[in-house]
Design an enzyme around this catalytic site. Structure first.
Site, PDB file in Angstrom:
ATOM      1  N   ARG A   1      -0.193   4.470  -0.584  1.00 26.44           N
ATOM      2  CA  ARG A   1      -0.964   5.705  -0.499  1.00 26.44           C
ATOM      3  C   ARG A   1      -0.412   6.648   0.566  1.00 26.44           C
ATOM      4  O   ARG A   1       0.118   6.217   1.582  1.00 26.44           O
ATOM      5  CB  ARG A   1      -2.431   5.382  -0.203  1.00 26.44           C
ATOM      6  CG  ARG A   1      -3.147   4.761  -1.375  1.00 26.44           C
ATOM      7  CD  ARG A   1      -4.546   4.327  -1.028  1.00 26.44           C
ATOM      8  NE  ARG A   1      -4.546   3.182  -0.103  1.00 26.44           N
ATOM      9  CZ  ARG A   1      -5.646   2.559   0.295  1.00 26.44           C
ATOM     10  NH1 ARG A   1      -6.829   2.980  -0.132  1.00 26.44           N
ATOM     11  NH2 ARG A   1      -5.575   1.529   1.114  1.00 26.44           N
TER      12      ARG A   1
ATOM     13  N   ASP B   1       0.856  -1.187   0.000  1.00 28.96           N
ATOM     14  CA  ASP B   1       0.000   0.000   0.000  1.00 28.96           C
ATOM     15  C   ASP B   1       0.891   1.236   0.000  1.00 28.96           C
ATOM     16  O   ASP B   1       1.615   1.472   0.969  1.00 28.96           O
ATOM     17  CB  ASP B   1      -0.920  -0.006   1.221  1.00 28.96           C
ATOM     18  CG  ASP B   1      -2.024   1.052   1.152  1.00 28.96           C
ATOM     19  OD1 ASP B   1      -1.857   2.024   0.386  1.00 28.96           O
ATOM     20  OD2 ASP B   1      -3.038   0.898   1.859  1.00 28.96           O
TER      21      ASP B   1
END
Length: 205
Positions: free
Chosen positions: A128, A126
């Site tokens: 982000r 991930d």
């Protein structure tokens, strides 16, 4: 992180007429949107969702994920309450971009799960960055969120940057035979709180 407000307009939807607030991330050139409804600057906790862009799920009706269903459910919930915010962040594929997302899907077609596919392409599971949320929420005067998410890491990321998350509101929707492994992987490897539906996939008896 420099994020500047650009403009705002009305956005009629089947659920409500939202105010669409446009923001520009100057460093990357990425454009983000916050849909708001009602008075969100009165200091009381605001029902909200931080939703990362998913072209395949949000616009092309993909059943490989639950993103489009979560987006609709969140907008319906905000409309029902008459007050809330939805931050739509241009971070496709948990931050790897659309073309790499398609490459990841190709690996998943060959048997990899969503985390393994990202890692084989040289990315973290991930990637982000939620730092862009703070200036957008500050611009709207939002002091506290009742955050619609199944992802405790998202709650921690927002809290760590000084955003008060008064409550985590579960958002369980969009389950289908095509995303069963995807949802189980999010629960088992990314810590998402998916309820009991996928427990047998995560921890086989």
């Amino acid at each position: 992180m420099p994020v500047v407000f650009v403009a705002a307009s009305k956005l009629p939807t089947p659920f409500a007429t939202f105010k669409m607030n446009g923001f520009l991330e100057e460093e990357t050139g990425r454009e983000h949107v916050v849909l708001s409804l009602g008075d969100v600057s009165d200091g009381a906790p605001v029902l909200g969702r931080v939703h990362s862009e998913c072209l395949t799920g949000d616009a092309l009706f993909s059943q490989r994920c639950d993103c489009g269903s979560q987006l609709e459910a969140a907008l319906r919930a905000i409309a029902s309450e008459g007050r809330g915010v939805l931050l739509y962040l241009r971070q496709e594929g948990r931050g790897i971009g659309l073309m790499n997302k398609i490459r990841a899907y190709e690996l998943q077609d060959g048997g990899a799960d969503t985390v393994e596919a990202n890692e084989r392409l040289g990315f973290a599971a991930d990637q982000r960055d939620y730092g862009i949320c703070l200036p957008m929420l500050e611009h709207l005067g939002v002091k506290s969120l009742r955050l619609m998410t199944n992802n405790p890491r998202k709650v921690k990321a927002l809290t760590d940057m000084g955003i008060n998350v008064a409550e985590r509101v579960p958002l369980h929707t969009g389950h289908n035979p095509h995303n069963k492994l995807y949802l189980a992987t999010k629960a088992g490897k990314l810590g998402h709180m998916m309820g009991n539906e996928h427990q047998s996939e995560v921890d086989p008896a």
